[in-house]
Design an enzyme around this catalytic site. Structure first.
Site, short mmCIF file in Angstrom:
data_model
loop_
_atom_site.label_atom_id
_atom_site.label_comp_id
_atom_site.label_asym_id
_atom_site.label_seq_id
_atom_site.Cartn_x
_atom_site.Cartn_y
_atom_site.Cartn_z
N HIS A 272 12.07 -24.07 6.20
CA HIS A 272 12.68 -23.14 5.07
C HIS A 272 11.99 -22.07 5.64
CE1 HIS A 272 8.89 -25.22 4.61
NE2 HIS A 272 7.73 -24.57 4.12
N ASP B 153 -7.24 -14.33 16.50
CA ASP B 153 -6.10 -13.69 17.49
C ASP B 153 -5.82 -15.18 18.23
OD1 ASP B 153 -7.10 -12.91 19.39
OD2 ASP B 153 -7.96 -12.01 17.58
N ARG C 21 -10.02 -24.22 5.45
CA ARG C 21 -9.95 -23.18 6.57
C ARG C 21 -10.63 -21.52 6.79
NH1 ARG C 21 -3.01 -23.28 4.42
NH2 ARG C 21 -3.40 -24.80 4.03
N GLU D 203 4.82 -34.56 10.42
CA GLU D 203 4.26 -33.95 8.82
C GLU D 203 4.64 -35.27 8.55
OE1 GLU D 203 2.59 -31.29 5.63
OE2 GLU D 203 3.84 -30.84 7.14
N GLY E 281 -8.04 -12.46 10.40
CA GLY E 281 -8.01 -11.14 11.98
C GLY E 281 -8.23 -11.97 13.23
N ARG F 136 5.44 -29.82 16.71
CA ARG F 136 4.60 -30.33 15.20
C ARG F 136 5.84 -29.82 14.82
NH1 ARG F 136 3.26 -28.71 10.17
NH2 ARG F 136 1.74 -29.90 9.77
N HIS G 32 -5.50 -28.99 7.70
CA HIS G 32 -5.61 -27.24 7.18
C HIS G 32 -4.77 -27.94 5.86
CE1 HIS G 32 -1.11 -28.29 9.21
NE2 HIS G 32 -1.55 -27.30 8.06
N ASP G 33 -4.76 -28.91 6.01
CA ASP G 33 -3.96 -28.84 4.48
C ASP G 33 -4.98 -30.18 3.41
OD1 ASP G 33 -1.11 -28.70 4.39
OD2 ASP G 33 -0.63 -29.94 6.20
N ASP H 219 6.93 -29.14 10.72
CA ASP H 219 6.65 -28.31 8.82
C ASP H 219 7.52 -29.99 8.33
OD1 ASP H 219 5.11 -28.28 7.05
OD2 ASP H 219 6.86 -27.09 6.43
N ASP I 28 -8.15 -26.63 0.14
CA ASP I 28 -7.17 -25.57 0.59
C ASP I 28 -7.72 -24.65 -0.20
OD1 ASP I 28 -5.19 -23.42 1.65
OD2 ASP I 28 -3.36 -24.43 0.99
#
Length: 489
Positions: free
Chosen positions: A128, A55, A372, A241, A53, A209, A323-324, A211, A368
């Site tokens: 995608h 924001d 995160r 990326e 949650g 950025r 994050h990856d 993806d 992951d």
């Protein structure tokens, strides 16, 4: 090679990457913000599907904190309407997710960031979409009668978007049926994506950025993308990326820079040595193993610096984790000296350093989804680490040599590595010892350098008036030379 021009502001920037669902929650009721129900507890171990949650209003409220950290640019992972916590499954490119605060939160964040001199870069997922994307959802509803069939690559009927026991019968990213792949051979698809990118640049964002941009192989796509974005804002930053050699995209006609994992891997391999947990990096594409000694690290660094024009090198987005990936702190099993040494190299390397949210306060995280986690509350911050990040960020802003100066290796023996950043009369020496025992770099300097940051002792060599650098194990620092000396070293 095209004439290479990259945004000047990037060369002077310190970036901060935010995963919006995990950075913070506002305590206030705001127009456009719809609070989710059944959220995961903030401090609980994250899951693949769960939301916490976070924001955009929370980012807005913490801009003062980021400014004190020395941040001048934000990179946000996707913020558009989506049915997943990371929002790489786009449903609507023109709508800010209501769980993030919607349009009002975006406008407030953009305006206040710019008022504080902080740039805002968004994540563009143009390869995608999610299954809820309107045009793909129409195919699910209407099958072969859908007017949007040519926007995707449907192979057979029936299309099965959810039942894994049946063939999906459409092309998706890496075979994940949750991510239908757009058909970039279709001119309408290409035009639609170009207009999306132009729309948000006109709204005032400072760049994209991109993806998995290597997945879009239609000739000329990224050149057109660059031309159209730069026509609206020549200073917009376009960063891709790309995990491996990015030369094809860094010829001056496509991207300004890439997420510089080719810097990340060797830097971890050198500073961590045998401390890397193989299970945290196995199968990744940035090679933090096997270990590197100083000469091997030098070879990797110099090959990277020689690979691209200097104008592009200064616009690379340098990072230690994201994050990856697993966070560096967890990759090395909480070894603080490794984090210190790697961060020293991050802030003194050509290109823009990027901090992954929470790294500066010691937030751990394995692969992951653990990388995160929710941003910790202040009582759980590593204050010493935060002070080091602030100091290095301030030094980068203070010294133009660290932002734009030349890079020259002065010493690389064993596990001791020393280099120079120089800009006109500014001359800084950066040295570190990745080994466990003390080591001396016999640099033969005629001037006693002045300490700027970190640890290390300068000593005269036996029977000489020249100085060398003595570094105890697992330490490093930055020193200033006031004289502009010719290549005495």
């Amino acid at each position: 090679m095209a004439d290479c021009q990259t945004p000047d502001w990037v060369k002077d920037a310190v970036f901060y990457q935010v995963f919006p669902d995990r950075f913070g929650q506002t305590s206030l009721d705001k127009d456009g913000l719809w609070r989710g129900q059944r959220l995961e507890p903030w401090s609980a171990v994250p899951t693949f599907e769960g939301y916490k949650g976070g924001d955009l209003w929370a980012i807005y409220e913490r801009l003062g904190y980021l400014q004190e950290l020395g941040i001048t640019a934000l990179y946000l992972t996707p913020i558009f309407a989506s049915a997943c916590n990371h929002r790489y499954h786009t449903h609507d490119y023109y709508r800010v997710d209501p769980l993030l605060g919607g349009e009002p939160a975006f406008v407030a964040l953009l305006e206040e960031s710019h008022r504080r001199g902080i740039r805002l870069v968004l994540d563009g997922v143009f390869n995608h979409v999610g299954r809820g994307f309107l045009f793909f959802n129409d195919i699910l509803e209407n099958g072969p009668h859908s007017p949007w069939l040519d926007w995707f690559q449907v192979l057979d009927w029936p299309v099965s978007a959810y039942d894994g026991s049946l063939p999906a019968n459409y092309v998706s990213w890496v075979g994940n049926r949750a991510l239908p792949q757009l058909n970039h051979e279709n001119p309408q698809v290409r035009e639609y994506l170009m207009q999306v990118a132009e729309y948000w640049i006109r709204r005032g964002i400072d760049g994209w950025r991109l993806d998995v941009p290597n997945e879009i192989t239609v000739p000329g796509f990224w050149s057109e993308f660059r031309d159209r974005i730069k026509a609206i804002n020549p200073d917009a930053y376009i960063v891709g990326e790309i995990w491996r050699d990015a030369q094809p995209w860094l010829q001056g006609d496509q991207f300004d820079g890439v997420m510089n994992y080719v810097f990340t891997g060797p830097t971890i391999a050198f500073t961590a040595q045998e401390r890397v947990l193989s299970e945290q990096v196995a199968g990744m594409h940035y090679d933090p193993m096997p270990t590197l000694d100083a000469p091997s690290y030098q070879a990797k660094v110099e090959a990277l610096l020689d690979r691209h024009p200097w104008e592009i090198t200064l616009a690379q987005l340098n990072l230690l984790d994201s994050h990856d990936t697993a966070r560096l702190l967890s990759i090395v099993e909480d070894d603080r000296p490794t984090v210190f040494l790697a961060t020293l190299l991050l802030f003194t390397f050509p290109g823009a350093p990027c901090i992954y949210y929470g790294d500066e306060v010691g937030l751990p995280g394995r692969r992951d989804p653990d990388c995160r986690r929710g941003f910790p509350s202040p009582e759980d911050w590593d204050r010493e680490m935060l002070a080091r990040y602030k100091a290095l960020s301030q030094l980068r802003h203070q010294w133009i040599a660290l932002r734009r100066g030349s890079y020259r290796v002065l010493w690389a023996e064993g596990l001791t590595y020393v280099f120079e950043r120089r800009w006109e009369s500014e001359r800084l020496i950066i040295g570190l010892n990745a080994g466990e025992v003390s080591a001396i770099a016999s640099l033969g300097l005629s001037e006693l350098p002045t300490a700027v940051f970190g640890e290390g002792a300068w000593e005269k060599g036996q029977g000489t008036d020249r100085y060398g650098l003595n570094l105890t194990g697992r330490t490093g620092g930055i020193w200033q030379l006031t004289k502009t000396v010719s290549d005495e070293t």
